[in-house]
Write a protein that holds these residues in place. Sequence first.
Motif, PDB file in Angstrom:
ATOM      1  N   LEU A  79       0.823  -1.104  -0.053  1.00 33.38           N
ATOM      2  CA  LEU A  79      -0.031   0.009  -0.033  1.00 33.38           C
ATOM      3  C   LEU A  79       1.056   1.323   0.089  1.00 33.38           C
ATOM      4  N   GLU A  80       1.930   0.908   0.911  1.00 28.23           N
ATOM      5  CA  GLU A  80       2.594   2.349   0.847  1.00 28.23           C
ATOM      6  C   GLU A  80       3.430   2.795  -0.453  1.00 28.23           C
ATOM      7  N   SER A  81       4.027   1.900  -1.277  1.00 29.58           N
ATOM      8  CA  SER A  81       4.501   2.221  -2.613  1.00 29.58           C
ATOM      9  C   SER A  81       3.222   2.632  -3.288  1.00 29.58           C
ATOM     10  N   PHE A  82       2.243   2.206  -3.579  1.00 25.85           N
ATOM     11  CA  PHE A  82       1.347   2.798  -4.401  1.00 25.85           C
ATOM     12  C   PHE A  82       0.663   4.378  -3.917  1.00 25.85           C
ATOM     13  N   LEU A  83       0.793   4.369  -2.728  1.00 25.54           N
ATOM     14  CA  LEU A  83       0.012   5.674  -2.345  1.00 25.54           C
ATOM     15  C   LEU A  83       1.208   6.707  -2.712  1.00 25.54           C
ATOM     16  N   GLN A  84       2.595   6.387  -2.350  1.00 24.70           N
ATOM     17  CA  GLN A  84       3.600   7.251  -2.739  1.00 24.70           C
ATOM     18  C   GLN A  84       3.636   7.609  -4.334  1.00 24.70           C
ATOM     19  N   SER A  85       3.040   6.306  -5.325  1.00 25.67           N
ATOM     20  CA  SER A  85       3.114   6.717  -6.445  1.00 25.67           C
ATOM     21  C   SER A  85       2.034   7.766  -7.166  1.00 25.67           C
TER      22      SER A  85
END
Length: 358
Positions: free
Chosen positions: A205-211
């Motif tokens: 989830l974290e990497s998706f939100l950062q994207s």
Amino acid sequence: MPTDARAVERPPASTAAAELTLRPATEADTEEIIRLVRTSLGEFWNVALKLPFDIHYWSWKHLDNTFGTSPCLVAEAGGKIVGVRVFMRWQWQLGGRHVQAVRALDTATHPEWRGKGIFSRLTLALVEEMRREGVSFVFNTPNNLSRPGYLKMGWSSMGRVSLWIRPLRPIRMLRTLLSKSPPAPAAGAAPGGSRIGDLFREPRLESFLQSLGEGDGKLRTPRTREYLQWRYGDIPGGIYDAAWDLDGSEGAVVIFRRKNRGALSERRFCEILVGPGSGSVKRARTLLRELMANTGVDYASAMAGSAREQRLLLRSGFLPAPRLGPILTVRPLNPLPGGVDPLDRSRWRFSLGDLELF
């Protein structure tokens, strides 16, 4: 539901004004404030699900908010609290900058003290406190009873923010709308079967939100894990659910809930988060299609904050329904970065979760 739903009150009589003291609320006032809200507005903040306005709801909304503790003023007379006004802190992202705002939400006046101007006095006093603090603006979506009062106090109407609607049971919808004795909406699933807690334990989830990046230069709520967890995961009653398909920038996340509107039932898509990757729109369409199949509700609703989101909703069978959305009002307080005008609708990017009442 404890929202900005009080009608405009008459100017205070001089005798009543002399008896009143306005002061900041303290932690020791919490139980008395909750009793006042329940006396004034009712026992439940969500009547359909019988979710009570209690210390757990108050703490989640006004103390545990990821954007900060809510500023709150009370009106006191004879040692008793007879009025309360709360602004909930909110943060908007504008490119790489954060804009501090507050949302005018909970307010209540004791029935014996209505018509004495308490609502207006508390509201204007808290507005000035926020101006001195450096908050950029106040926003809310008042109903038809309270909106004229806000406009007289300096708020500006920005018109309706359009809903997008997809009928799922059009024949039943038509019969219900035409019926003089419409049937009650079908019962929804009881809270407790939600997967939303699993979403926040998802390591991708974290990497998706950062994207998702800094947006397109419009005012938008920053979608961090902390915000989404507080707003949708921690709310008492477990009323939200989620579906996702994560693969870095190619991913998509949908957060939704059921809501009854009179005799009709609604699947409300509060957040439709779509990564910047070329395959993310297809993933989002697949999630929406699955979530609208065999739901037992009459229609689905969402908001589109960008042209890309509009295309996604159109391809998923939604159509704009501009006469159904909430009316947004804003009171500017301090300049925004880059001279952005918060009264310019083109500078905003809403989700349904930003503006729904809770």
